[in-house]
Write a protein that holds these residues in place. Structure first.
Motif, PDB file in Angstrom:
ATOM      1  N   LEU A  79       1.275  -0.947  -0.126  1.00 37.11           N
ATOM      2  CA  LEU A  79      -0.364  -0.417  -0.071  1.00 37.11           C
ATOM      3  C   LEU A  79       1.211   1.438  -0.336  1.00 37.11           C
ATOM      4  O   LEU A  79       0.571   2.471  -0.876  1.00 37.11           O
ATOM      5  CB  LEU A  79      -1.377   0.020   1.349  1.00 37.11           C
ATOM      6  N   ALA A  80       1.730   1.519   0.814  1.00 35.54           N
ATOM      7  CA  ALA A  80       2.770   2.138   1.005  1.00 35.54           C
ATOM      8  C   ALA A  80       3.571   2.551  -0.849  1.00 35.54           C
ATOM      9  O   ALA A  80       3.861   3.515  -1.099  1.00 35.54           O
ATOM     10  CB  ALA A  80       3.979   2.429   1.643  1.00 35.54           C
ATOM     11  N   VAL A  81       3.966   1.481  -1.031  1.00 40.14           N
ATOM     12  CA  VAL A  81       4.754   1.674  -2.778  1.00 40.14           C
ATOM     13  C   VAL A  81       3.849   2.498  -3.270  1.00 40.14           C
ATOM     14  O   VAL A  81       3.571   3.238  -4.138  1.00 40.14           O
ATOM     15  CB  VAL A  81       5.601   0.342  -3.590  1.00 40.14           C
ATOM     16  N   ALA A  82       2.132   1.766  -3.232  1.00 36.22           N
ATOM     17  CA  ALA A  82       0.839   2.654  -4.207  1.00 36.22           C
ATOM     18  C   ALA A  82       0.756   4.038  -3.588  1.00 36.22           C
ATOM     19  O   ALA A  82       0.490   4.404  -4.937  1.00 36.22           O
ATOM     20  CB  ALA A  82      -0.676   1.983  -3.708  1.00 36.22           C
ATOM     21  N   ARG A  83       1.117   4.175  -2.687  1.00 40.33           N
ATOM     22  CA  ARG A  83       0.707   5.571  -2.487  1.00 40.33           C
ATOM     23  C   ARG A  83       2.292   6.767  -2.705  1.00 40.33           C
ATOM     24  O   ARG A  83       1.423   8.348  -3.056  1.00 40.33           O
ATOM     25  CB  ARG A  83       0.659   6.134  -0.935  1.00 40.33           C
ATOM     26  N   LEU A  84       2.922   5.848  -2.922  1.00 45.86           N
ATOM     27  CA  LEU A  84       4.000   6.578  -2.938  1.00 45.86           C
ATOM     28  C   LEU A  84       4.422   7.315  -4.329  1.00 45.86           C
ATOM     29  O   LEU A  84       4.890   7.831  -5.193  1.00 45.86           O
ATOM     30  CB  LEU A  84       5.164   6.306  -2.461  1.00 45.86           C
ATOM     31  N   GLY A  85       3.831   6.709  -5.187  1.00 41.13           N
ATOM     32  CA  GLY A  85       4.137   6.155  -7.110  1.00 41.13           C
ATOM     33  C   GLY A  85       5.412   6.391  -7.274  1.00 41.13           C
ATOM     34  O   GLY A  85       5.866   5.404  -7.037  1.00 41.13           O
ATOM     35  N   ASP A  86       5.674   7.506  -7.878  1.00 47.17           N
ATOM     36  CA  ASP A  86       7.401   7.646  -8.464  1.00 47.17           C
ATOM     37  C   ASP A  86       7.915   7.593  -7.527  1.00 47.17           C
ATOM     38  O   ASP A  86       9.213   7.305  -7.932  1.00 47.17           O
ATOM     39  CB  ASP A  86       7.218   9.044  -9.681  1.00 47.17           C
ATOM     40  N   ASP A  87       7.687   7.739  -6.113  1.00 49.31           N
ATOM     41  CA  ASP A  87       8.273   8.104  -5.228  1.00 49.31           C
ATOM     42  C   ASP A  87       9.070   7.189  -4.489  1.00 49.31           C
ATOM     43  O   ASP A  87       9.223   7.202  -2.954  1.00 49.31           O
ATOM     44  CB  ASP A  87       7.950   9.370  -4.253  1.00 49.31           C
ATOM     45  N   ALA A  88       8.318   5.819  -4.446  1.00 52.06           N
ATOM     46  CA  ALA A  88       8.242   4.565  -4.276  1.00 52.06           C
ATOM     47  C   ALA A  88       9.481   4.276  -3.741  1.00 52.06           C
ATOM     48  O   ALA A  88      10.543   3.453  -4.215  1.00 52.06           O
ATOM     49  CB  ALA A  88       7.303   3.704  -4.045  1.00 52.06           C
ATOM     50  N   VAL A  89      10.505   4.622  -3.108  1.00 53.29           N
ATOM     51  CA  VAL A  89      11.958   4.460  -2.729  1.00 53.29           C
ATOM     52  C   VAL A  89      12.032   3.622  -1.233  1.00 53.29           C
ATOM     53  O   VAL A  89      11.228   4.332  -0.141  1.00 53.29           O
ATOM     54  CB  VAL A  89      12.850   5.350  -2.744  1.00 53.29           C
ATOM     55  N   SER A  90      13.154   3.182  -0.644  1.00 52.29           N
ATOM     56  CA  SER A  90      13.110   1.968   0.595  1.00 52.29           C
ATOM     57  C   SER A  90      12.875   3.180   1.744  1.00 52.29           C
ATOM     58  O   SER A  90      12.232   3.653   2.584  1.00 52.29           O
ATOM     59  CB  SER A  90      14.772   1.770   0.571  1.00 52.29           C
ATOM     60  N   ARG A  91      13.413   4.970   1.147  1.00 54.29           N
ATOM     61  CA  ARG A  91      13.779   5.422   2.518  1.00 54.29           C
ATOM     62  C   ARG A  91      11.951   6.325   2.565  1.00 54.29           C
ATOM     63  O   ARG A  91      11.926   6.455   3.768  1.00 54.29           O
ATOM     64  CB  ARG A  91      14.391   6.530   2.358  1.00 54.29           C
ATOM     65  N   SER A  92      12.195   6.099   1.158  1.00 56.23           N
ATOM     66  CA  SER A  92      10.264   7.048   1.798  1.00 56.23           C
ATOM     67  C   SER A  92       9.209   6.265   1.921  1.00 56.23           C
ATOM     68  O   SER A  92       7.948   6.100   2.651  1.00 56.23           O
ATOM     69  CB  SER A  92       9.707   7.698   0.061  1.00 56.23           C
ATOM     70  N   ILE A  93       9.140   4.974   1.689  1.00 52.26           N
ATOM     71  CA  ILE A  93       8.797   3.955   2.023  1.00 52.26           C
ATOM     72  C   ILE A  93       8.006   3.579   3.481  1.00 52.26           C
ATOM     73  O   ILE A  93       7.324   3.341   4.055  1.00 52.26           O
ATOM     74  CB  ILE A  93       8.940   2.512   1.169  1.00 52.26           C
ATOM     75  N   ARG A  94       9.173   3.200   4.590  1.00 52.89           N
ATOM     76  CA  ARG A  94       9.705   3.969   5.171  1.00 52.89           C
ATOM     77  C   ARG A  94       9.430   4.371   6.288  1.00 52.89           C
ATOM     78  O   ARG A  94       8.372   4.869   7.613  1.00 52.89           O
ATOM     79  CB  ARG A  94      11.308   3.469   5.634  1.00 52.89           C
TER      80      ARG A  94
END
Lengths: 905, 101
Positions: free
Chosen positions: B12-27
């Motif tokens: 879900l976090a990856v889905a929310r972040l879209g193109d910004d779905a990198v490990s740091r922002s996912i965390r």
């Protein structure tokens, strides 16, 4: 391997704080090279920096170390490894793929081992230092032992097949003894007739004055009979060896050393002449470099045996065992055949003492009393000591490696989980220990060089050394010892790693090991202390022996007396009493001389003996030290020697001048011949019962005549009569100073006393005892140094073990303190643990030494392995030192902050 | 396809972040939105497993303009979307008939 360096700073900004280097480096060595793994490392770095800002550097560092070892980290690493394996079609990278014995695999592991050791350079440096000392000690000892036991004299073929003949004489006036001399007739007969000997030769080593043109000097000369060089199997460097057997011109062979020194190594030495005594000898050859005959002492010249005077003298006899004869059995056979020849000859014509002697053939390395040389016993001791130092060092290193292995349990478990296999793990461990041992071996070379030079000078100063202190055989031994060391120290860690439980170790922290591991470490520390205690006790006992030696009352002030022996070109010239009288006058007028006298016979150097008879006694009692020995004493003898006259008086000038029949006897002789009576006025006949009666005028304290260890012997003194002398007199001086310059100056002055004196050899009387003192002196110094090194290493071992255990049990200490334990109680706990380990080692070490009393006591002088002063001192010193080693770990344990260490996990 | 609780939140976090779905922002998203403080290693393990199961895809992103290392950007695959939908539906079915206090 992933780059261990953190991200470079952005331009214009200060470098960001870096995570703990060791933890990061270890982690970086385990993660892969791919971008995702590098990103993982970068994220950890980023989180670390955030925590530095938020919680401070220390807390952030602790967090990082925990994360580096956390289960999720290991899971990530495993996942990535599996990905890689799947991507590369099931193969593992680099050296993991290659076979266990592949060169590529070993090379990769050695590189990895080197990197790991560079990271932990302090531990590696300590291991290298500890091992290099042990390896160096063994290399140095090997060089000495090789010369004494293995190699034999240089250039001599098959030295283990050569024998020397001795004559063992019992019941003669001199007491039981073994003489290295054989009368000429017997020796010559054995040489020609005895079975079992394929070659034999007579010879004799002596110091003679040799002239080269204008220059004369005393040289060490071997008078060699026919077949000497053939029996030894040696070939000349240039020219040929002695050919004549007393016929034709007298010939000489010069040593290589003398050839270089006196003739500049010129080939035209052949045909030149040297004057040996009054006799010119033509030089016919040069001996090979390092050749010294059958003995190890340097030899300058070999001259042919003059048969016209041979019959009147005693000779050394060497022989080469015939085919099929060797070892003790061969020597025993040859002894029997030689004895049979001896029984057929009549040596009694000149030498009555030899008539009842028994012939023995012994190895050529034996000394003049037919025994293995004392230096050999000491060398054996030193080889044992060197081995002990290496073992102590190895125990220390094993303990360090085990501790390191425990710290790396997770890493080891991951490698096993990754499919490395225990065999590959073993290869990695072995690579580390072999790398350490190789560096230690290299580091040991300069130490071995220095130690060898020192040992040669102290242990074997009279040996001609030709090989470099670091010869090929020593280098090979160093490499072999280093290899064996590297393998041995890996054994216990390998066994430990082989038993690792992968899942337990993945879950466990770097702390762990539990009770069995700490017991192992403490046992290793105890073992080191045990060996150090044994060495220290040995050193203490040798020092006590040496001290007792110095305190021994020899009956003479050997350390104050100088003995002067004169040499003339023609030995007969030194039979004139007036020559000695002139030298005596010169000595007495020299400002550096307190007193001087002449003597015929001298303790430790020249002993004469004849039979006596005493009216009223059917036979003369025998004392354990033998005798009676006699000395012809000039006026002032007892003052010079420092020997006390305990009853009666010395000889008067009148008695000397008129050669009156008077005699002085030793205390032991008086007690043996006239027990319970005053011996003054009693009669002694020298020789048979028809000799004139000599009246006892004085009793002299007992004097040692041979060495420190000597039972009482019979000794008597007669006035030195100007008319008669045989064998040469000795001038003795009591000098104000015994330094080399004074002795040299005195020697020159005495040479000028009379034209016939070519050389005056001045040397302290105490130097005659040097060879007897040397083993104890050597034992005391070498054991002393070795035991101090061993003590230091073992105490570092005790410290290391305690520090490791405290580190392992920090949490336990924290809990104890949190539950109310006092810090002094914690300190006591740690110190007790350490002292118990040391105490166990100490008791075992002393116990082993005491149980070995039977072998140790004969090596000591007037002390024993149970000497309470020495044992007590050693025990006290070791316990104090162990206490000191415990203090820092105890202090650290008491300083644990319970809250911090409880939070850490 | 069954997925665990953390895997569901991560998708879900990856889905929310879209193109910004990198490990740091996912965390960061997991911490700030879902209230879950997840260790770095845990996030990486979860992302790796999801990718290995085919629920996520990743590509190497562009290096940032001011320098630094390019990071991996994640996105949901079809299977990933399907897994998220199934997990949501399963959750909703379990809520039916539950009366929260």
């Amino acid at each position: 391997m992933t780059d261990v360096r953190a991200e470079p700073p952005e331009e214009g900004r200060a470098a960001p704080p870096a995570p703990p280097h060791r933890a990061r480096a270890r982690l970086a060595s385990l993660v892969g090279d791919d971008a995702w793994s590098r990103e993982f490392l970068a994220e950890l770095d980023h989180e670390f920096r955030e925590r530095v800002r938020r919680d401070g550097r220390r807390a952030a560092g602790r967090w990082y170390r925990i994360q580096a070892m956390a289960p999720q980290t290991w899971r990530f690493i495993l996942l990535m490894k599996r990905r890689e394996s799947a991507r590369e079609e099931g193969t593992m990278r680099g050296s993991e793929r290659s076979g266990l014995w592949s060169v590529e695999g070993w090379a990769g592991d050695l590189r990895q081992a080197a990197r790991g050791l560079v990271r932990e350079w302090r531990m590696a440096a300590f291991i290298v230092l500890t091992l290099s000392l042990g390896i160096a000690a063994n290399s140095a000892m090997f060089g000495v032992a090789d010369r004494l036991f293995l190699a034999g004299p240089d250039h001599v073929a098959e030295p283990d097949r050569l024998v020397r003949f001795y004559l063992k004489v019992d019941g003669a006036a001199e007491g039981a003894r073994t003489a290295p001399f054989i009368p000429y007739l017997t020796a010559d007969a054995i040489r020609r007739e005895a079975d079992g000997i394929e070659a034999a030769a007579l010879y004799r080593n002596q110091e003679m004055v040799v002239g080269f043109g204008q220059d004369t000097q005393p040289l060490k000369v071997t008078v060699a009979g026919e077949g000497y060089f053939d029996a030894l199997g040696v070939t000349p460097y240039i020219g040929h060896f002695l050919t004549a057997d007393g016929t034709g011109a007298a010939e000489a062979v010069v040593s290589h050393n003398l050839w270089m020194r006196a003739f500049n190594g010129s080939p035209d030495v052949l045909g030149r002449t040297v004057d040996v005594g009054p006799e010119p000898h033509a030089i016919v050859g040069v001996a090979p470099r390092g050749f010294t005959g059958v003995h190890m002492n340097p030899m300058d010249l070999w001259i042919s045996l003059p048969t016209e005077s041979a019959g009147s003298r005693n000779w050394f006899l060497l022989g080469r065992l015939g085919p099929g004869l060797d070892g003790d059995i061969g020597r025993s056979r040859v002894s029997e055949t030689a004895q049979a020849v001896h029984a057929r000859t009549d040596p009694g014509r000149f030498f009555g003492w030899a008539k009842d002697g028994v012939l023995l053939a012994e190895p050529i390395g034996y000394d003049d009393s037919g025994q293995p040389p004392a230096e050999a016993a000491v060398a054996r001791l030193l080889v044992g000591v060197a081995g002990l130092i290496l073992i102590i060092g190895m125990a220390n290193v094993v303990s360090l490696l085990l501790a390191r292995l425990t710290r790396r349990r997770r890493e080891v478990a991951v490698r096993l989980a990754l499919g490395s296999g225990r065999a590959r793990l073993a290869r990695l461990l072995l690579s580390e220990t072999l790398a350490l041992a190789a560096v230690a071996g290299l580091a040991s070379l300069p130490v071995a060089y220095g130690a060898t030079v020192l040992l040669r000078r102290v242990l074997l100063p009279d040996v001609a050394w030709t090989e470099s202190p670091l010869g090929v055989s020593t280098l090979l031994l160093t490499a072999a010892v280093a290899l064996v060391t590297g393998l041995v120290v890996a054994l216990l860690p390998l066994r430990h790693a082989g038993r690792a439980n992968v899942s337990d170790d993945l879950r466990a922290g770097s702390r762990g090991g539990g009770l069995p591991a700490s017991r192992l470490h403490l046992s290793l520390a105890s073992a080191q202390v045990m060996l150090s205690a044994a060495l220290l006790l040995g050193a203490g006992l040798f020092m006590k022996s040496f001290w007792n030696l110095r305190l021994t009352d020899l009956g003479v002030d050997a350390d104050k007396v100088v003995a002067v022996n004169f040499r003339a070109l023609n030995p007969h010239d030194m039979e004139e009493f007036d020559t000695y009288r002139r030298a005596l006058d010169v000595a007495r007028n020299d400002p550096s001389v307190e007193s001087a006298a002449l003597t015929l016979g001298l303790p430790f150097l020249i002993n004469f003996g004849t039979g006596i008879s005493v009216p009223g006694l059917d036979s003369i009692p025998q004392l354990p030290g033998g005798g009676p020995f006699f000395t012809g004493v000039g006026d002032g003898y007892f003052q010079v020697m420092g020997t006390q006259v305990v009853q009666g008086r010395e000889f008067t000038a009148q008695e000397r001048a008129s050669d009156e029949p008077v005699i002085m006897v030793s205390e032991a002789m008086a007690a043996a011949l006239w027990p319970g009576r005053i011996p003054l006025g009693e009669c002694v006949r020298i020789g048979g019962s028809d000799s004139p009666c000599r009246t006892v005028v004085g009793v002299v304290e007992d004097v040692h005549r041979v060495g420190f260890r000597e039972p009482p012997s019979m000794q008597y003194y007669v006035p030195l009569a100007p008319g008669g002398s045989f064998g040469g007199l000795t001038l003795i001086l009591r000098a104000r100073s015994l330094d080399a310059a004074t002795l040299a100056r005195l020697g020159t002055r005495l040479e000028d006393a009379d034209p016939v004196i070519a050389w005056a050899d001045t040397r302290p009387l105490a130097s005659a005892l040097d060879s007897e003192i040397r083993p104890w002196y050597l034992g005391a110094t070498v054991l002393g140094m070795a035991s101090l090194v061993a003590l230091l290493v073992s105490l570092v071992g005790v410290y290391g073990v305690l520090a490791y255990l405290v580190e392992q049990r920090r949490r336990e200490m924290g809990i104890r303190i949190a539950l109310g334990a006092s810090r002094s109680g914690i300190r006591t706990l740690v110190v007790t643990r350490g002292l118990t380990a040391a105490g166990v080692g100490l008791v075992l070490g002393l116990g082993v030494t005491l149980l070995s009393r039977r072998w140790i006591d004969p090596l000591l002088f007037e002390t024993s392995a149970t000497d309470p002063v020495v044992v007590g001192s050693v025990a006290g010193l070791m316990l104090l030192a162990a206490l000191a080693a415990c203090l820092v770990p105890a202090h650290r344990a008491a300083g644990v902050a319970p809250a911090v260490c409880l939070r850490e996990e | 396809m069954a997925i665990g609780d953390l895997q569901y939140l991560t998708l879900l976090a990856v889905a929310r972040l879209g193109d910004d779905a990198v490990s740091r922002s996912i965390r960061n998203t997991l911490e700030q939105v879902a209230g879950r403080d997840v260790a770095v290693g845990t996030v990486f393990v979860t992302l790796t497993r999801l990718e290995d199961r085919g629920l996520l895809a990743s590509r190497q992103g562009d290096p940032p303009a001011r320098g630094g290392r390019a990071v991996r950007v994640f996105s949901l695959t079809e299977r990933g979307w399907e897994a998220v939908r199934e997990a949501r539906a399963a959750g909703e079915r379990m809520w039916e008939g539950v009366e929260a206090p």
